[in-house]
Design a protein around this motif. Structure first.
Motif, PDB file in Angstrom:
ATOM      1  N   GLU A  30      -3.053  -0.555  -6.102  1.00 53.66           N
ATOM      2  CA  GLU A  30      -1.826  -1.356  -5.977  1.00 53.66           C
ATOM      3  C   GLU A  30      -1.968  -2.388  -4.864  1.00 53.66           C
ATOM      4  OE1 GLU A  30       1.348   1.333  -5.236  1.00 53.66           O
ATOM      5  OE2 GLU A  30       1.808   1.624  -7.355  1.00 53.66           O
ATOM      6  N   ARG A  71       5.233  -2.993  -2.877  1.00 48.76           N
ATOM      7  CA  ARG A  71       4.683  -2.119  -3.910  1.00 48.76           C
ATOM      8  C   ARG A  71       5.777  -1.274  -4.541  1.00 48.76           C
ATOM      9  NH1 ARG A  71       0.880   0.900  -0.345  1.00 48.76           N
ATOM     10  NH2 ARG A  71       1.046   2.477  -1.976  1.00 48.76           N
ATOM     11  N   ILE A 116      -2.876  -4.676 -11.802  1.00 42.06           N
ATOM     12  CA  ILE A 116      -3.637  -3.584 -11.203  1.00 42.06           C
ATOM     13  C   ILE A 116      -4.896  -3.337 -12.020  1.00 42.06           C
ATOM     14  CG2 ILE A 116      -3.650  -1.122 -10.700  1.00 42.06           C
ATOM     15  CD1 ILE A 116      -0.683  -1.307 -10.127  1.00 42.06           C
ATOM     16  N   SER A 155      -4.049   0.281   3.985  1.00 43.27           N
ATOM     17  CA  SER A 155      -3.783  -1.149   4.049  1.00 43.27           C
ATOM     18  C   SER A 155      -4.901  -1.861   4.820  1.00 43.27           C
ATOM     19  CB  SER A 155      -2.425  -1.371   4.735  1.00 43.27           C
ATOM     20  OG  SER A 155      -2.152  -2.729   4.891  1.00 43.27           O
ATOM     21  N   ALA A 156      -5.285  -1.286   5.955  1.00 47.39           N
ATOM     22  CA  ALA A 156      -6.376  -1.870   6.738  1.00 47.39           C
ATOM     23  C   ALA A 156      -7.692  -1.796   5.971  1.00 47.39           C
ATOM     24  CB  ALA A 156      -6.504  -1.142   8.076  1.00 47.39           C
ATOM     25  N   ASP A 168      -0.575   5.318   5.053  1.00 47.06           N
ATOM     26  CA  ASP A 168      -0.454   4.033   4.376  1.00 47.06           C
ATOM     27  C   ASP A 168      -1.168   2.919   5.127  1.00 47.06           C
ATOM     28  OD1 ASP A 168       2.624   3.063   2.634  1.00 47.06           O
ATOM     29  OD2 ASP A 168       0.542   3.306   1.989  1.00 47.06           O
ATOM     30  N   GLU A 169      -0.994   2.939   6.422  1.00 43.72           N
ATOM     31  CA  GLU A 169      -1.519   1.852   7.240  1.00 43.72           C
ATOM     32  C   GLU A 169      -3.047   1.826   7.209  1.00 43.72           C
ATOM     33  OE1 GLU A 169       0.603   1.217  10.980  1.00 43.72           O
ATOM     34  OE2 GLU A 169      -1.370   0.833  11.870  1.00 43.72           O
ATOM     35  N   ARG A 192      -4.652  -3.758  -3.670  1.00 47.71           N
ATOM     36  CA  ARG A 192      -5.559  -4.843  -4.031  1.00 47.71           C
ATOM     37  C   ARG A 192      -4.922  -5.793  -5.031  1.00 47.71           C
ATOM     38  NH1 ARG A 192     -10.525  -0.683  -4.130  1.00 47.71           N
ATOM     39  NH2 ARG A 192     -11.273  -1.085  -2.011  1.00 47.71           N
ATOM     40  N   ARG A 249     -10.675  -3.793   7.443  1.00 50.15           N
ATOM     41  CA  ARG A 249     -10.430  -3.761   8.880  1.00 50.15           C
ATOM     42  C   ARG A 249     -10.427  -2.346   9.450  1.00 50.15           C
ATOM     43  NH1 ARG A 249      -9.344  -8.642  11.608  1.00 50.15           N
ATOM     44  NH2 ARG A 249      -9.426  -7.156  13.325  1.00 50.15           N
ATOM     45  N   ARG A 296       3.826  -4.615   2.801  1.00 52.67           N
ATOM     46  CA  ARG A 296       3.171  -4.377   1.508  1.00 52.67           C
ATOM     47  C   ARG A 296       3.728  -3.142   0.823  1.00 52.67           C
ATOM     48  NH1 ARG A 296      -3.038  -4.955   3.562  1.00 52.67           N
ATOM     49  NH2 ARG A 296      -3.274  -7.225   3.305  1.00 52.67           N
ATOM     50  N   ASP A 315      -8.135  -4.496   3.645  1.00 51.28           N
ATOM     51  CA  ASP A 315      -8.466  -5.742   4.337  1.00 51.28           C
ATOM     52  C   ASP A 315      -9.851  -5.711   4.953  1.00 51.28           C
ATOM     53  OD1 ASP A 315      -5.073  -6.160   5.648  1.00 51.28           O
ATOM     54  OD2 ASP A 315      -5.988  -6.755   3.744  1.00 51.28           O
ATOM     55  N   PHE A 373       3.353  -5.530 -13.106  1.00 49.81           N
ATOM     56  CA  PHE A 373       2.378  -5.160 -12.111  1.00 49.81           C
ATOM     57  C   PHE A 373       1.204  -4.396 -12.715  1.00 49.81           C
ATOM     58  CE2 PHE A 373       0.958  -5.438  -8.092  1.00 49.81           C
ATOM     59  CZ  PHE A 373       1.077  -4.356  -7.234  1.00 49.81           C
ATOM     60  N   SER A 417       1.281  -3.588   6.732  1.00 50.44           N
ATOM     61  CA  SER A 417       1.289  -2.374   5.925  1.00 50.44           C
ATOM     62  C   SER A 417       2.692  -2.050   5.416  1.00 50.44           C
ATOM     63  CB  SER A 417       0.730  -1.214   6.756  1.00 50.44           C
ATOM     64  OG  SER A 417       0.971  -0.008   6.084  1.00 50.44           O
ATOM     65  N   TYR A 464      -6.155 -10.951  11.097  1.00 49.96           N
ATOM     66  CA  TYR A 464      -5.229 -10.198  11.944  1.00 49.96           C
ATOM     67  C   TYR A 464      -5.075 -10.861  13.314  1.00 49.96           C
ATOM     68  CZ  TYR A 464      -5.289  -6.005   8.875  1.00 49.96           C
ATOM     69  OH  TYR A 464      -5.160  -5.103   7.834  1.00 49.96           O
ATOM     70  N   ALA A 505      -2.854   4.051  -4.793  1.00 52.50           N
ATOM     71  CA  ALA A 505      -2.252   3.202  -3.761  1.00 52.50           C
ATOM     72  C   ALA A 505      -3.178   2.033  -3.432  1.00 52.50           C
ATOM     73  CB  ALA A 505      -1.960   4.020  -2.503  1.00 52.50           C
ATOM     74  N   LEU A 506      -4.461   2.313  -3.339  1.00 53.04           N
ATOM     75  CA  LEU A 506      -5.430   1.272  -3.019  1.00 53.04           C
ATOM     76  C   LEU A 506      -5.483   0.227  -4.131  1.00 53.04           C
ATOM     77  CD1 LEU A 506      -7.345   0.566  -0.781  1.00 53.04           C
ATOM     78  CD2 LEU A 506      -9.115   1.936  -1.882  1.00 53.04           C
ATOM     79  N   THR A 543      -7.351  -6.221 -11.743  1.00 54.05           N
ATOM     80  CA  THR A 543      -7.993  -6.301 -10.431  1.00 54.05           C
ATOM     81  C   THR A 543      -9.068  -5.242 -10.271  1.00 54.05           C
ATOM     82  OG1 THR A 543      -5.820  -6.978  -9.601  1.00 54.05           O
ATOM     83  CG2 THR A 543      -7.516  -6.550  -7.974  1.00 54.05           C
TER      84      THR A 543
END
Lengths: 227, 209
Positions: free
Chosen positions: A46, B188, B202, A15-16, A11-12, A48, A21, B184, A19, B198, B181, B162, A43-44, B205
């Protein structure tokens, strides 16, 4: 949604990635995976959408101005930080003591300029520090309290603008000091008058001069108590 | 949230210099420029308008007292940092007082002014759904653990980097990434229960990327 142990992307990382990152070295492998993994793509998407919704969230208007007043920040040990501005509250003066100050000031300015012309009256009314309001309804530290900025009480002939006193012994002398800069001139302190007002002022002077010191001391005591 | 252009940045630098010299009027100019952002950060963190008002006031007072030690890059991130810490302190204070109700009232949207919604579909029904989504987000944010709540707000609502978030909250970049993370992910999950809100976002976007 959660992935089994074998799923290579956390997930992390997504998430990065959303961003921007993820270190460039890792990006190709990650992107290759995303391309082939429906749940990661979902997931991506969602992530965004969530970011987009959060970044466009409405703001509540402020309930009031948060500008600080002089009284909020004054501390006993605080001294004037710069030569110009002075951290002192503006005293709200009663009509009588104001008349006393005025009289003293007129007296002084007459002494110094040797005239009772309009110009000395103007000097009289100019503040040693600027007064005004900031835009959007904010107030400066030195601004007078809202109850009134024109002290038209007993002293109806003149409109007074109270001044910030930097120290006790400068109280009287400040009336004769010319403004430091054009910005310090405030529209409302046009002390207009005519001959009859001059005469009136002289009469006030005569009666008020004797009570000046007492009035001045009382005002100072009252001012200190109030702040 | 666009970066200041050069002229504005120089103006602010001059203003900050006056602030450092104790110029209250200059400081109040800065206050006015950022008070809405500061207040809203407090509101999103604390949940109630009165608490947010107190926290914002305290933050500005604290900022004034610390202005001598203010460093760049901008007044904005510095002020948000002070506001964030004020809120965290208040939340910790609340925890220590068990009699305080943990059911935080959700701020109403009355009086809210939506900022520019970069949405191709702006019909009234879409807008109404979008407002409902924002209301749900506000509620769900208040359910997050504080560090995740703050990290998500600073990143996604305020647009801080960050690095700026790490400077604000303390901790490493890794900690920041993790908090964002996890925050979020929780949001979600709770939003998935409202697909009518939602789902559209989605789709839109993705279509407009």
């Amino acid at each position: 949604m959660f992935w089994g142990q074998k799923h290579p992307v956390r997930d992390e990382q997504l998430s990065a990635y959303a961003d921007g990152r993820v270190p460039s070295a890792e990006r190709p492998r990650l992107e290759a995976h995303i391309e082939s993994c429906a749940s990661c793509r979902e997931a991506l998407a969602e992530l965004r959408a969530l970011r987009q919704a959060l970044s466009s969230m409405p703001s509540a208007p402020v309930p009031r101005s948060f500008a600080l007043r002089e009284a909020d920040v004054r501390r006993p040990e605080r001294t004037s930080a710069a030569g110009g501005r002075v951290a002192a509250a503006v005293p709200v003066l009663s009509g009588v003591t104001m008349a006393a100050f005025l009289a003293f000031g007129v007296l002084l300015s007459m002494d110094m300029t040797g005239s009772t012309s309009m110009s000395s009256d103007k000097d009289l009314a100019q503040p040693a520090s600027s007064l005004g309001v900031l835009p959007s309804g904010t107030t400066m530290g030195n601004v007078l309290p809202p109850e009134g900025q024109n002290y038209q009480g007993e002293d109806a002939s003149l409109r007074l603008t109270a001044t910030a006193a930097s120290s006790r012994d400068q109280l009287g002398l400040q009336f004769a000091t010319p403004p430091r800069s054009p910005t310090e001139e405030v529209a409302r302190d046009e002390a207009k008058g005519d001959d009859s007002e001059t005469a009136l002022r002289m009469a006030e002077m005569a009666t008020a001069a004797a009570g000046l010191v007492a009035g001045g001391s009382l005002a100072m005591v009252w001012w200190r108590r109030r702040t | 949230m666009a970066p200041l252009n050069e002229a504005a940045r120089l103006d602010e630098e001059e203003l900050l210099e006056r602030c450092r010299r104790g110029d209250l009027e200059a400081f109040n100019t800065v206050v006015v420029a950022y008070q809405e952002q500061v207040y809203n950060l407090c509101l999103r963190m604390l949940g109630s308008p009165p608490a947010a008002e107190d926290a914002a006031q305290e933050a500005f007072l604290s900022a004034y007292r610390k202005i001598g030690s203010m460093r760049g890059p901008s007044a904005r991130s510095w002020l948000l940092r002070i506001a964030a810490n004020t809120c965290i302190d208040e939340l910790r204070r609340r925890k220590r007082r068990p009699q305080v109700s943990l059911d935080v009232p959700v701020p109403s949207e009355e009086g809210s002014r939506p900022i520019d919604v970069p949405d191709p579909v702006a019909g009234p029904e879409q807008l109404a759904l979008r407002h409902e989504l924002w209301r749900a987000l506000r509620t769900e944010l208040l359910r997050l653990p504080e560090d995740q709540r703050l990290a998500v707000i600073l990143c996604d609502v305020e647009g801080l980097s960050y690095e700026e978030i790490a400077a604000t909250m303390g901790g490493s970049l890794g900690t920041v990434k993790s908090r964002i993370s996890r925050g979020r992910a929780r949001l979600r999950v709770s939003l998935r229960e409202k697909p009518e809100l939602f789902g559209d976002v989605i789709r839109l976007t993705e279509e407009t990327r």
